[in-house]
Design an enzyme around this catalytic site. Structure first.
Site, short mmCIF file in Angstrom:
data_model
loop_
_atom_site.label_atom_id
_atom_site.label_comp_id
_atom_site.label_asym_id
_atom_site.label_seq_id
_atom_site.Cartn_x
_atom_site.Cartn_y
_atom_site.Cartn_z
NE ARG A 251 -4.27 -1.37 0.22
CZ ARG A 251 -4.47 -2.32 -0.69
NH1 ARG A 251 -3.61 -2.52 -1.66
NH2 ARG A 251 -5.57 -3.07 -0.65
CG HIS B 180 -3.03 -0.08 -6.90
ND1 HIS B 180 -3.43 0.54 -5.74
CD2 HIS B 180 -3.11 -1.42 -6.64
CE1 HIS B 180 -3.74 -0.36 -4.83
NE2 HIS B 180 -3.54 -1.57 -5.35
#
Ligand code: GLV
Length: 306
Positions: free
Chosen positions: A221, A269
């Protein structure tokens, strides 16, 4: 009983098709068109608006639409008593591992260097392979697979995590052994879950403990990484480069210095995006278990946060 798909950040079409493919008679309600909130007993979430679940008085189970559940646990309105499940899926694991292997091999075989050499018509045969010892932070379903496959390719690997792990199949270091762990590796992969304990773990104090010139791969993350500290660590030679898939703010703002930083390679991502067709069966299985009052698959431990 109805299942709500609430994914303002992701197009739900593929999820609807996959769930209906595996269970044609499911009663699905799709955000923002949820007109029978009292019927919703299971919610499938991806980056919902905090507080939104208050609309569902009969909600009994939450499922993440991905591997991570930080987007759910960070909502203070999600009651402690509600069970949360996440996706653990072979396809998701496979994609993540392939991405990390690509990152490790790219570093090891310096494909970026040879790309630039080709542009400049340079023939340079010196030091074609960089020595590599990989440390993986986070040794759950994803990190464990990365360790296995890298070990299978002949790389030296070790793991690190915040919880105790007895008899792990690779050398395993806990948080009081961080320094020892970092001193043994020169490629550092972050696959930790995002919890209050791991927020900002990739910071200057950690980079200072790294072997000089360590290469960082963050596929967990964005909030694990202090982005300013990364730039400092690169400029001061603590790190030699980084491959990043996740950021503090996504999409990465156009003015962000990472776009221009040649020692950083970045992707948007996409390291491992959940495949709805592959993940739908476990969601349906959990829905059946909810109806039958049976233990859930891939239940999140609320105490540890994953
Ligand atoms: C992706 O980031 C996921 O959590 O599945």
């Amino acid at each position: 009983m109805s299942i709500a798909i609430i994914s303002p950040g992701r197009d739900p079409k593929a999820w609807i098709a996959a769930l209906q493919h595996h269970h044609p008679t499911l009663d699905l309600q799709i955000f923002p068109h949820i007109d029978r909130p009292e019927d919703v007993e299971m919610a499938l979430l991806w980056q919902h608006t905090p507080g939104y679940l208050k609309n569902f008085p009969n909600l009994k189970l939450i499922s993440s639409l991905g591997a991570g559940v930080d987007h759910i646990l960070s909502d203070p309105a999600v009651g402690d008593e509600l069970p949360i499940v996440r996706i653990v899926d072979q396809k998701l694991t496979w994609s993540m591992t392939n991405y990390v292997i690509m990152g490790v091999l790219n570093y090891h075989r310096q494909f970026l260097r040879y790309y630039h050499d080709q542009q400049a018509k340079v023939w340079d045969m010196t030091n074609p392979e960089l020595p590599v010892k990989v440390g993986v932070m986070g040794v759950g379903a994803l990190g464990g697979d990365v360790l296995d496959k890298l070990a299978g390719l002949g790389f030296d690997v070790i793991g690190f995590g915040f919880s105790e792990k007895k008899d792990f199949r690779y050398p395993y270091f806990q948080k009081d052994q961080l320094e020892e762990f970092l001193s043994q590796v020169n490629v550092l992969v972050c696959l930790l879950p995002l919890t209050p304990e791991t927020v900002g773990v990739l910071n200057l104090s950690l980079f200072k403990k790294c072997t000089k010139g360590t290469y960082l791969i963050n596929v967990a993350r964005g909030k694990h990484l202090n982005e300013t500290d990364l730039l400092i660590a690169l400029n001061e030679g603590m790190l030699s480069g980084a491959l990043l898939d996740v950021y503090q703010v996504e999409p990465l703002p156009l003015t962000h210095p990472f776009w221009e930083e040649t020692r950083i390679q970045l992707t948007p991502h996409i390291a491992s995006v959940t495949n709805p067709l592959a993940a739908a069966p476990q969601i349906i299985e959990n829905y059946k278990r909810l109806k039958a009052d049976l233990p859930f698959l891939n239940l999140v431990n609320r105490t540890v946060g994953y």
